[in-house]
Design a protein around this motif. Structure first.
Motif, short mmCIF file in Angstrom:
data_model
loop_
_atom_site.label_atom_id
_atom_site.label_comp_id
_atom_site.label_asym_id
_atom_site.label_seq_id
_atom_site.Cartn_x
_atom_site.Cartn_y
_atom_site.Cartn_z
N ARG A 52 0.83 -1.20 0.00
CA ARG A 52 0.00 0.00 0.00
C ARG A 52 0.87 1.25 0.00
O ARG A 52 0.59 2.23 -0.72
CB ARG A 52 -0.93 -0.02 1.21
CG ARG A 52 -1.92 1.14 1.26
CD ARG A 52 -3.03 0.92 2.27
NE ARG A 52 -2.50 0.87 3.64
CZ ARG A 52 -2.45 -0.25 4.36
NH1 ARG A 52 -2.86 -1.40 3.86
NH2 ARG A 52 -1.98 -0.22 5.61
N SER A 53 1.93 1.24 0.79
CA SER A 53 2.83 2.39 0.85
C SER A 53 3.55 2.58 -0.49
O SER A 53 3.67 3.72 -0.98
CB SER A 53 3.85 2.19 1.97
OG SER A 53 4.73 3.28 2.06
N ALA A 54 4.01 1.48 -1.09
CA ALA A 54 4.70 1.56 -2.38
C ALA A 54 3.77 2.09 -3.46
O ALA A 54 4.20 2.80 -4.38
CB ALA A 54 5.25 0.20 -2.77
N ALA A 55 2.47 1.77 -3.36
CA ALA A 55 1.51 2.27 -4.35
C ALA A 55 1.39 3.79 -4.28
O ALA A 55 1.27 4.46 -5.31
CB ALA A 55 0.14 1.62 -4.11
N ILE A 56 1.44 4.33 -3.06
CA ILE A 56 1.38 5.79 -2.91
C ILE A 56 2.62 6.43 -3.53
O ILE A 56 2.53 7.45 -4.22
CB ILE A 56 1.27 6.16 -1.42
CG1 ILE A 56 -0.06 5.65 -0.85
CG2 ILE A 56 1.39 7.67 -1.23
CD1 ILE A 56 -0.17 5.79 0.67
N ILE A 57 3.78 5.80 -3.30
CA ILE A 57 5.04 6.35 -3.83
C ILE A 57 5.08 6.25 -5.35
O ILE A 57 5.27 7.25 -6.05
CB ILE A 57 6.24 5.60 -3.23
CG1 ILE A 57 6.32 5.83 -1.71
CG2 ILE A 57 7.54 6.06 -3.89
CD1 ILE A 57 7.29 4.92 -1.00
N MET A 58 4.88 5.03 -5.87
CA MET A 58 5.04 4.81 -7.30
C MET A 58 3.92 5.44 -8.12
O MET A 58 4.09 5.73 -9.31
CB MET A 58 5.12 3.31 -7.59
CG MET A 58 6.22 2.58 -6.86
SD MET A 58 7.89 3.21 -7.15
CE MET A 58 8.28 2.43 -8.72
N GLY A 59 2.77 5.67 -7.49
CA GLY A 59 1.68 6.35 -8.19
C GLY A 59 2.03 7.79 -8.52
O GLY A 59 1.56 8.34 -9.52
N SER A 60 2.87 8.39 -7.69
CA SER A 60 3.32 9.77 -7.95
C SER A 60 4.65 9.81 -8.65
O SER A 60 4.94 10.75 -9.39
CB SER A 60 3.44 10.54 -6.63
OG SER A 60 2.19 10.68 -6.00
N ASN A 61 5.49 8.79 -8.42
CA ASN A 61 6.85 8.82 -8.91
C ASN A 61 7.26 7.43 -9.40
O ASN A 61 7.54 6.55 -8.58
CB ASN A 61 7.80 9.29 -7.80
CG ASN A 61 9.23 9.43 -8.26
OD1 ASN A 61 9.56 9.13 -9.41
ND2 ASN A 61 10.09 9.89 -7.38
N PRO A 62 7.30 7.20 -10.73
CA PRO A 62 7.64 5.87 -11.24
C PRO A 62 9.07 5.46 -10.92
O PRO A 62 9.41 4.29 -11.04
CB PRO A 62 7.45 6.02 -12.75
CG PRO A 62 7.71 7.48 -13.01
CD PRO A 62 7.12 8.18 -11.81
N LEU A 63 9.91 6.42 -10.51
CA LEU A 63 11.28 6.13 -10.10
C LEU A 63 11.41 6.29 -8.59
O LEU A 63 12.38 6.85 -8.08
CB LEU A 63 12.27 7.04 -10.84
CG LEU A 63 12.22 7.00 -12.37
CD1 LEU A 63 13.35 7.85 -12.96
CD2 LEU A 63 12.31 5.57 -12.90
N GLY A 64 10.43 5.77 -7.87
CA GLY A 64 10.40 5.95 -6.42
C GLY A 64 11.59 5.35 -5.71
O GLY A 64 12.09 5.91 -4.73
N GLY A 65 12.07 4.20 -6.19
CA GLY A 65 13.24 3.59 -5.56
C GLY A 65 14.50 4.39 -5.80
O GLY A 65 15.31 4.59 -4.89
#
Length: 428
Positions: A52-65
């Motif tokens: 769920r947390s990763a979805a929030i990150i990657m939904g805004s930023n495809p290069l979240g990692g």
């Protein structure tokens, strides 16, 4: 030295977050990602929480990692309410660790995508801006083709030293994007004239960045190594017991200096116009200079580079695989007039100090770069990233690419151009 936290460190940082109602960390993020929300989502620490947390990150930023690994401390962390109380929440490392755990546990999110809208858009450049643009277009139903002149997607991210960015993080972030929808990346496909692609695409987004190195225009410069060439070929070089000079005082120069140290250089010295406190670096980058024993010589200008005489018969060249070793460089001191802000154009020669010869084996020039493509006025051509904004962070480049994608989308649908955050405007 990857930017990941231990479980104990992660719990401590999560506990520190106040989950502010105003969410100043979100307002400060160029890609409009909400650290408060993705931290709160993982607060209990269950496996599904990381998804769920990763979805929030990657939904805004495809290069979240990637951004979690290399983001500076002057975006979200600077806005954290704890910054003036004790210490800001270490948001980028928290983000990097959350994405890492989600990937390792097979809990990365899967997004539901809209049906195809029947339109195709070309993106030139597979760097952060291009990938950011593609992520928006995919989620709006476009078919996207990305053209990249280099062998690898990620472009300049591939040049960041492994101690700052684990290349598995880069690869898996790009893989995540590639699985989001109808997108293709064509590497080793340079595009000279973006307008010609309009014969087959509804619009073209140009994100080629600044891919031409700046030069010093001094005598003997041909005997130096330019930073893009150096970082691209670093694994083929050994600087064992050599004295290295890195010309430049920015983040790229730090990357070159650290890489030279990791390639077994005896000494590495950064020579720049700035004083140490004027160098445009993050606290992490300054710490790397100290950790790796990099020497810094400020207020100094390189006047010329001196090659070895033609009759040199030493054997050190073997370690550089054809790169010429140097006899040294001539330097001179510079001064900044009182009352002037630091800028290369404001520097004056210190005529009193005179010229000084410095002995080095290799000189690496890392003073920046410029766009290799001309910006043209065409309503169906959209420009974003460093080609427009100058050198920026990875997260700002992603944001600029997203903005360009939104601009292309509203143009193709005859809608008014949207407003953007001032720091990451794209150019039409």
């Amino acid at each position: 030295m990857q930017n990941f936290l231990t479980d104990a460190q992660l719990r401590a940082e999560i506990a520190k977050c106040e989950f502010c109602e105003e969410k100043p960390c979100k307002e400060a993020c160029p890609v409009d990602c909400s650290p408060a929300d993705f931290i709160m989502a993982v607060k209990r620490g269950h496996r599904q929480d990381y998804s769920r947390s990763a979805a929030i990150i990657m939904g805004s930023n495809p290069l979240g990692g990637i951004c979690g690994s290399v983001c500076p401390d002057y975006h979200c962390m600077k806005a954290c309410v704890h910054r003036t109380f004790d210490n800001a929440v270490k948001i980028p490392p928290v983000q990097a660790t959350i994405i890492k755990k989600a990937k390792e546990s097979g809990k990365m999110p899967v997004f539901n995508l809209p049906a195809s809208n029947g339109l195709k858009i070309a993106v030139i450049g597979a760097g952060p801006a291009g990938l950011g643009a593609a992520s928006v277009l995919i989620q709006k139903g476009y078919s996207v083709d990305i053209f990249e002149k280099n062998k690898l997607a990620g472009v300049m991210c591939n040049l960041i030293p492994d101690i700052r960015l684990d290349k598995d993080t880069l690869r898996t972030d790009i893989d995540f994007l590639m699985n989001m929808g109808d997108v293709n990346i064509f590497t080793e496909c340079p595009v000279v004239d973006p307008a010609k692609l309009l014969d087959n695409y509804s619009a073209v987004i140009v994100t080629t960045g600044r891919d031409k190195e700046l030069t010093l225009r001094i005598k003997g410069e041909e005997h130096s190594i330019q930073w893009i060439n150096f970082l691209s070929n670093q694994k083929n070089l050994s600087f064992n017991n050599l004295k290295i000079a890195v010309i430049g005082g920015g983040a790229v120069a730090v990357d070159c200096a650290i890489t030279a140290k990791l390639r077994k250089a005896d000494t590495v010295e950064m020579i720049c116009l700035e004083k140490y406190d004027e160098m445009p670096l993050t606290a992490h980058e300054r710490q790397l200079i100290l950790d790796y024993g990099i020497e810094v010589t400020g207020r100094t200008k390189i006047e010329s580079i001196i090659p070895l005489p033609k009759n040199f018969t030493g054997d050190k060249n073997k370690s550089l695989k054809g790169l010429k070793l140097l006899k040294g460089v001539n330097t001179s001191r510079v001064i900044l007039p009182k009352g002037k802000k630091f800028h290369p154009a404001n520097m004056l020669s210190d005529k009193v100090s005179g010229m000084q010869f410095r002995d080095f084996d290799v000189v690496i020039i890392a003073i920046g770069s410029k766009p290799g493509i001309e910006i043209k006025n065409n309503k169906k051509l959209f420009y974003a990233g460093d080609i427009v904004n100058g050198p920026t962070t990875v997260v700002e480049a992603v944001a600029a690419g997203k903005n360009a994608a939104f601009s292309a989308d509203v143009y193709l649908h005859g809608q008014p151009k949207p407003g953007f955050k001032n720091s990451v405007k794209s150019r039409i």
